[in-house]
Design a protein around this motif. Structure first.
Motif, PDB file in Angstrom:
ATOM      1  N   THR A  30      -6.881  37.250  19.033  1.00  0.00           N
ATOM      2  CA  THR A  30      -6.278  36.765  17.782  1.00  0.00           C
ATOM      3  C   THR A  30      -7.297  36.675  16.652  1.00  0.00           C
ATOM      4  O   THR A  30      -6.931  36.380  15.520  1.00  0.00           O
ATOM      5  N   ALA A  31      -8.548  36.913  16.969  1.00  0.00           N
ATOM      6  CA  ALA A  31      -9.608  36.805  15.949  1.00  0.00           C
ATOM      7  C   ALA A  31      -9.758  38.123  15.207  1.00  0.00           C
ATOM      8  O   ALA A  31      -9.662  39.208  15.789  1.00  0.00           O
ATOM      9  N   ARG A  32     -10.009  38.005  13.929  1.00  0.00           N
ATOM     10  CA  ARG A  32     -10.308  39.188  13.097  1.00  0.00           C
ATOM     11  C   ARG A  32     -11.802  39.135  12.792  1.00  0.00           C
ATOM     12  O   ARG A  32     -12.266  38.226  12.104  1.00  0.00           O
ATOM     13  N   LEU A  33     -12.544  40.098  13.311  1.00  0.00           N
ATOM     14  CA  LEU A  33     -14.000  40.113  13.183  1.00  0.00           C
ATOM     15  C   LEU A  33     -14.445  41.034  12.058  1.00  0.00           C
ATOM     16  O   LEU A  33     -13.860  42.096  11.841  1.00  0.00           O
ATOM     17  N   SER A  34     -15.499  40.624  11.386  1.00  0.00           N
ATOM     18  CA  SER A  34     -16.141  41.455  10.372  1.00  0.00           C
ATOM     19  C   SER A  34     -17.441  41.983  10.955  1.00  0.00           C
ATOM     20  O   SER A  34     -18.170  41.260  11.642  1.00  0.00           O
ATOM     21  N   HIS A  35     -17.731  43.235  10.651  1.00  0.00           N
ATOM     22  CA  HIS A  35     -18.909  43.913  11.181  1.00  0.00           C
ATOM     23  C   HIS A  35     -19.668  44.567  10.024  1.00  0.00           C
ATOM     24  O   HIS A  35     -19.068  45.227   9.175  1.00  0.00           O
ATOM     25  N   LEU A  36     -20.968  44.381   9.983  1.00  0.00           N
ATOM     26  CA  LEU A  36     -21.808  44.963   8.938  1.00  0.00           C
ATOM     27  C   LEU A  36     -21.857  46.481   9.074  1.00  0.00           C
ATOM     28  O   LEU A  36     -22.076  47.012  10.161  1.00  0.00           O
ATOM     29  N   GLU A  37     -21.652  47.163   7.962  1.00  0.00           N
ATOM     30  CA  GLU A  37     -21.820  48.614   7.872  1.00  0.00           C
ATOM     31  C   GLU A  37     -22.951  48.843   6.876  1.00  0.00           C
ATOM     32  O   GLU A  37     -22.752  48.757   5.676  1.00  0.00           O
ATOM     33  N   ALA A  38     -24.147  49.115   7.376  1.00  0.00           N
ATOM     34  CA  ALA A  38     -25.348  49.122   6.536  1.00  0.00           C
ATOM     35  C   ALA A  38     -25.597  50.437   5.802  1.00  0.00           C
ATOM     36  O   ALA A  38     -26.417  50.475   4.891  1.00  0.00           O
ATOM     37  N   GLU A  39     -24.893  51.497   6.143  1.00  0.00           N
ATOM     38  CA  GLU A  39     -25.168  52.797   5.528  1.00  0.00           C
ATOM     39  C   GLU A  39     -25.097  52.776   3.997  1.00  0.00           C
ATOM     40  O   GLU A  39     -25.973  53.338   3.342  1.00  0.00           O
ATOM     41  N   PRO A  40     -24.097  52.124   3.395  1.00  0.00           N
ATOM     42  CA  PRO A  40     -24.092  52.082   1.926  1.00  0.00           C
ATOM     43  C   PRO A  40     -25.335  51.405   1.338  1.00  0.00           C
ATOM     44  O   PRO A  40     -25.761  51.749   0.240  1.00  0.00           O
ATOM     45  N   LEU A  41     -25.930  50.478   2.074  1.00  0.00           N
ATOM     46  CA  LEU A  41     -27.165  49.840   1.601  1.00  0.00           C
ATOM     47  C   LEU A  41     -28.323  50.832   1.605  1.00  0.00           C
ATOM     48  O   LEU A  41     -29.177  50.800   0.721  1.00  0.00           O
ATOM     49  N   ARG A  42     -28.330  51.739   2.576  1.00  0.00           N
ATOM     50  CA  ARG A  42     -29.357  52.790   2.602  1.00  0.00           C
ATOM     51  C   ARG A  42     -29.188  53.693   1.380  1.00  0.00           C
ATOM     52  O   ARG A  42     -30.155  54.090   0.743  1.00  0.00           O
ATOM     53  N   ASP A  43     -27.932  53.995   1.031  1.00  0.00           N
ATOM     54  CA  ASP A  43     -27.672  54.837  -0.135  1.00  0.00           C
ATOM     55  C   ASP A  43     -28.128  54.150  -1.421  1.00  0.00           C
ATOM     56  O   ASP A  43     -28.680  54.789  -2.319  1.00  0.00           O
ATOM     57  N   VAL A  44     -27.923  52.841  -1.514  1.00  0.00           N
ATOM     58  CA  VAL A  44     -28.388  52.084  -2.685  1.00  0.00           C
ATOM     59  C   VAL A  44     -29.911  52.111  -2.740  1.00  0.00           C
ATOM     60  O   VAL A  44     -30.507  52.313  -3.796  1.00  0.00           O
ATOM     61  N   THR A  45     -30.547  51.926  -1.591  1.00  0.00           N
ATOM     62  CA  THR A  45     -32.008  51.950  -1.520  1.00  0.00           C
ATOM     63  C   THR A  45     -32.539  53.308  -1.973  1.00  0.00           C
ATOM     64  O   THR A  45     -33.521  53.375  -2.721  1.00  0.00           O
ATOM     65  N   THR A  46     -31.905  54.375  -1.546  1.00  0.00           N
ATOM     66  CA  THR A  46     -32.310  55.719  -1.961  1.00  0.00           C
ATOM     67  C   THR A  46     -32.174  55.864  -3.471  1.00  0.00           C
ATOM     68  O   THR A  46     -33.064  56.403  -4.138  1.00  0.00           O
ATOM     69  N   TRP A  47     -31.080  55.374  -4.030  1.00  0.00           N
ATOM     70  CA  TRP A  47     -30.865  55.453  -5.478  1.00  0.00           C
ATOM     71  C   TRP A  47     -31.928  54.647  -6.207  1.00  0.00           C
ATOM     72  O   TRP A  47     -32.494  55.102  -7.204  1.00  0.00           O
ATOM     73  N   LEU A  48     -32.219  53.455  -5.721  1.00  0.00           N
ATOM     74  CA  LEU A  48     -33.216  52.597  -6.367  1.00  0.00           C
ATOM     75  C   LEU A  48     -34.641  53.139  -6.216  1.00  0.00           C
ATOM     76  O   LEU A  48     -35.494  52.857  -7.054  1.00  0.00           O
ATOM     77  N   ALA A  49     -34.891  53.912  -5.172  1.00  0.00           N
ATOM     78  CA  ALA A  49     -36.241  54.437  -4.924  1.00  0.00           C
ATOM     79  C   ALA A  49     -36.733  55.291  -6.080  1.00  0.00           C
ATOM     80  O   ALA A  49     -37.927  55.323  -6.369  1.00  0.00           O
TER      81      ALA A  49
END
Length: 127
Positions: A66-85
């Motif tokens: 009955t629980a709805r779990l949230s899970h981290l998807e880190a790939e978009p953060l890698r894309d942001v890091t690449t853009w910021l680099a």
């Protein structure tokens, strides 16, 4: 990553509660109640934050019983890091040029202390 997706990620990261939720999810999946616990906000408010994070691709959600779990998807953060680099390289190069200029000015001062003193005194008179 499309610019629109990048904008969604930055929008999601703009809120401190959403950033804190992402930080919490680095420790593992969590329910809405677990994610709401440290905040003085309602579970529906946390659910709205989770929807923003999910739309940005930063989390995925699944059901376990009955629980709805949230899970981290880190790939978009890698894309942001690449853009910021790109901007990190810009600042690194700017700092290198500034370091070179300061070194040249210091060398000029050592080569001609009388001129350096005159420039220093003129700067004091202008201020």
């Amino acid at each position: 990553m499309a610019t629109d997706q990048l904008s969604l990620v930055f929008q999601a990261l703009a809120d401190p509660i959403r950033r804190a939720i992402l930080t919490r999810l680095t420790n593992g999946d969590a329910t809405v109640a677990e994610l709401a616990e440290p905040f003085n906000v309602t579970q529906p408010a946390i659910s709205r934050h989770l929807k923003v994070l999910e739309t940005a691709g930063l989390i995925s959600r699944s059901r376990r019983a009955t629980a709805r779990l949230s899970h981290l998807e880190a790939e978009p953060l890698r894309d942001v890091t690449t853009w910021l680099a790109r901007y990190q390289r810009f600042w690194d190069e700017s700092h290198e040029r500034l370091d070179e200029l300061l070194a040249a000015l210091q060398n000029n001062r050592q080569d001609d202390p009388d001129r350096a003193e005159a420039v220093s005194m003129k700067g004091n008179e202008d201020g």
